[in-house]
Design an enzyme around this catalytic site. Structure first.
Site, PDB file in Angstrom:
ATOM      1  N   ASP A 164      14.840  -0.412   0.949  1.00 10.80           N
ATOM      2  CA  ASP A 164      15.609  -0.598   2.176  1.00 10.80           C
ATOM      3  C   ASP A 164      16.665  -1.681   1.900  1.00 10.80           C
ATOM      4  O   ASP A 164      17.656  -1.395   1.233  1.00 10.80           O
ATOM      5  CB  ASP A 164      14.598  -0.984   3.274  1.00 10.80           C
ATOM      6  CG  ASP A 164      15.175  -0.992   4.663  1.00 10.80           C
ATOM      7  OD1 ASP A 164      16.049  -0.180   4.948  1.00 10.80           O
ATOM      8  OD2 ASP A 164      14.719  -1.813   5.493  1.00 10.80           O
TER       9      ASP A 164
ATOM     10  N   PHE B 167      13.622   4.924  10.734  1.00  5.11           N
ATOM     11  CA  PHE B 167      12.303   4.485  10.282  1.00  5.11           C
ATOM     12  C   PHE B 167      11.427   5.708  10.084  1.00  5.11           C
ATOM     13  O   PHE B 167      11.190   6.473  11.006  1.00  5.11           O
ATOM     14  CB  PHE B 167      11.680   3.537  11.295  1.00  5.11           C
ATOM     15  CG  PHE B 167      10.524   2.785  10.733  1.00  5.11           C
ATOM     16  CD1 PHE B 167      10.718   1.652   9.966  1.00  5.11           C
ATOM     17  CD2 PHE B 167       9.218   3.236  10.927  1.00  5.11           C
ATOM     18  CE1 PHE B 167       9.642   0.968   9.406  1.00  5.11           C
ATOM     19  CE2 PHE B 167       8.140   2.564  10.371  1.00  5.11           C
ATOM     20  CZ  PHE B 167       8.354   1.423   9.617  1.00  5.11           C
TER      21      PHE B 167
ATOM     22  N   LYS C  44      17.351   4.016   1.022  1.00  7.53           N
ATOM     23  CA  LYS C  44      18.286   3.903   2.148  1.00  7.53           C
ATOM     24  C   LYS C  44      19.442   3.017   1.689  1.00  7.53           C
ATOM     25  O   LYS C  44      19.490   1.833   2.048  1.00  7.53           O
ATOM     26  CB  LYS C  44      17.601   3.224   3.341  1.00  7.53           C
ATOM     27  CG  LYS C  44      16.538   4.011   4.049  1.00  7.53           C
ATOM     28  CD  LYS C  44      16.009   3.174   5.230  1.00  7.53           C
ATOM     29  CE  LYS C  44      14.849   3.815   5.912  1.00  7.53           C
ATOM     30  NZ  LYS C  44      14.202   2.888   6.885  1.00  7.53           N
TER      31      LYS C  44
ATOM     32  N   LYS D  30       0.816  -1.188   0.000  1.00  7.49           N
ATOM     33  CA  LYS D  30       0.000   0.000   0.000  1.00  7.49           C
ATOM     34  C   LYS D  30       0.860   1.251   0.000  1.00  7.49           C
ATOM     35  O   LYS D  30       0.376   2.350  -0.245  1.00  7.49           O
ATOM     36  CB  LYS D  30      -0.885   0.029   1.271  1.00  7.49           C
ATOM     37  CG  LYS D  30      -1.767  -1.180   1.450  1.00  7.49           C
ATOM     38  CD  LYS D  30      -2.409  -1.109   2.868  1.00  7.49           C
ATOM     39  CE  LYS D  30      -3.156  -2.399   3.144  1.00  7.49           C
ATOM     40  NZ  LYS D  30      -3.495  -2.519   4.553  1.00  7.49           N
TER      41      LYS D  30
ATOM     42  N   GLU E 230       7.765   2.333  -6.125  1.00  7.90           N
ATOM     43  CA  GLU E 230       7.889   1.872  -4.739  1.00  7.90           C
ATOM     44  C   GLU E 230       8.049   3.068  -3.814  1.00  7.90           C
ATOM     45  O   GLU E 230       8.539   4.122  -4.226  1.00  7.90           O
ATOM     46  CB  GLU E 230       9.107   0.927  -4.671  1.00  7.90           C
ATOM     47  CG  GLU E 230       9.429   0.320  -3.334  1.00  7.90           C
ATOM     48  CD  GLU E 230       8.345  -0.557  -2.731  1.00  7.90           C
ATOM     49  OE1 GLU E 230       7.207  -0.063  -2.571  1.00  7.90           O
ATOM     50  OE2 GLU E 230       8.638  -1.709  -2.386  1.00  7.90           O
TER      51      GLU E 230
HETATM   52  P1  IMP Z   1      13.083  -4.126   1.709  1.00 13.75           P
HETATM   53  O1  IMP Z   1      12.673  -5.429   1.133  1.00 13.75           O
HETATM   54  O2  IMP Z   1      13.956  -4.315   2.932  1.00 13.75           O
HETATM   55  O3  IMP Z   1      13.734  -3.192   0.717  1.00 13.75           O
HETATM   56  O4  IMP Z   1      11.768  -3.489   2.317  1.00 13.75           O
HETATM   57  C1  IMP Z   1      11.084  -2.494   1.683  1.00 13.75           C
HETATM   58  C2  IMP Z   1       9.747  -2.297   2.338  1.00 13.75           C
HETATM   59  O5  IMP Z   1       9.884  -2.172   3.764  1.00 13.75           O
HETATM   60  C3  IMP Z   1       9.151  -0.983   1.889  1.00 13.75           C
HETATM   61  O6  IMP Z   1       8.370  -1.151   0.736  1.00 13.75           O
HETATM   62  C4  IMP Z   1       8.348  -0.559   3.089  1.00 13.75           C
HETATM   63  O7  IMP Z   1       7.072  -1.139   3.040  1.00 13.75           O
HETATM   64  C5  IMP Z   1       9.102  -1.117   4.261  1.00 13.75           C
HETATM   65  N1  IMP Z   1       9.989  -0.106   4.865  1.00 13.75           N
HETATM   66  C6  IMP Z   1      11.340  -0.057   4.831  1.00 13.75           C
HETATM   67  N2  IMP Z   1      11.823   1.013   5.476  1.00 13.75           N
HETATM   68  C7  IMP Z   1      10.737   1.688   5.936  1.00 13.75           C
HETATM   69  C8  IMP Z   1      10.566   2.911   6.693  1.00 13.75           C
HETATM   70  O8  IMP Z   1      11.523   3.622   7.081  1.00 13.75           O
HETATM   71  N3  IMP Z   1       9.295   3.270   6.955  1.00 13.75           N
HETATM   72  C9  IMP Z   1       8.209   2.552   6.554  1.00 13.75           C
HETATM   73  N4  IMP Z   1       8.318   1.412   5.845  1.00 13.75           N
HETATM   74  C10 IMP Z   1       9.564   0.973   5.547  1.00 13.75           C
HETATM   75 MG    MG Z   2       6.188  -0.980   0.585  1.00 16.71          MG
END
Ligand code: IMP
Ligand code: MG
Length: 178
Positions: free
Chosen positions: A102, A151, A130, A42, A98
């Site tokens: 992260d 976060f 990030k 979302k 997206e």
């Molecule tokens: P990844 O697979 O670790 O890159 O996770 C990405 C997903 O984690 C994003 O699409 C977000 O839904 C969530 N996410 C990562 N960092 C944050 C943050 O700082 N705030 C809110 N959601 C986050």
């Molecule tokens: Mg997401």
């Protein structure tokens, strides 16, 4: 809700300007390509809606919802499709939108999954990045802001499904988590 925010990282105006800038660059890159803009639910709901209105070209939108297997705060390398696309992307130019990149595990997995459907091309546009936390080998083509390793919430980003409707992006007070 405002009382839960410790500091504002990106104001509504900064976000608006950045989204406009990204939309114009993407529109120039995708003129005559009729791309399928894929909103990853979302988190990128608000970003996608604003970005599309800054892309003055024909395009289509579709939605996908995935969840990453993993514990609590970190994602793993596997994703589960909760809602798949409605359209066939074979031969189409795909722009994945997206909210935040992260570890990159979720998007890396999603990109592989969509590549198997033989699109003409796939690019990634993330509003926040990030890079310090990257684990997966994935580089987005379009990035709005490099953000601190904290976060963040707002403008689509949530903590426990809250704060998505904040018009700016900020860091929560530590006591909100406890
Ligand atoms: P990844 O697979 O670790 O890159 O996770 C990405 C997903 O984690 C994003 O699409 C977000 O839904 C969530 N996410 C990562 N960092 C944050 C943050 O700082 N705030 C809110 N959601 C986050
Ligand atoms: Mg997401």
């Amino acid at each position: 809700m405002l009382n839960d925010i410790e500091s504002i990282c990106f104001t509504a105006e900064q976000i608006e300007n950045k989204v406009k800038e990204l939309g114009e660059i993407i529109a120039a890159d995708y003129a005559d390509k009729n791309p399928v803009v894929i909103c990853i639910l979302k988190g990128s709901l608000i970003f996608t809606a604003d970005l599309m209105r800054c892309m003055d070209i024909p395009c289509q939108v579709d939605f996908m919802s995935v969840s990453s297997y993993g514990s609590g705060t970190s994602s793993s390398g596997r994703v589960k499709i909760k809602k798949d696309l409605d359209c066939d992307i074979a031969g189409r130019h795909i722009l994945i939108v997206e909210d935040i990149l992260d570890s990159g595990n979720t998007l890396s997995c999603l990109k592989n999954l969509l590549s198997a459907r033989n699109p003409a091309s796939i690019s990634i546009c993330t509003l926040f990045d990030k890079p310090a936390r990257r684990v997966a080998d994935i580089t987005p083509e379009y990035v709005g802001f490099i953000c601190p390793d904290a976060f963040i919430v707002g403008y689509g980003l949530d903590y426990a499904e809250k704060y998505r409707n904040l018009p700016f992006v900020g860091i929560l007070k530590p006591e909100v988590y406890s």
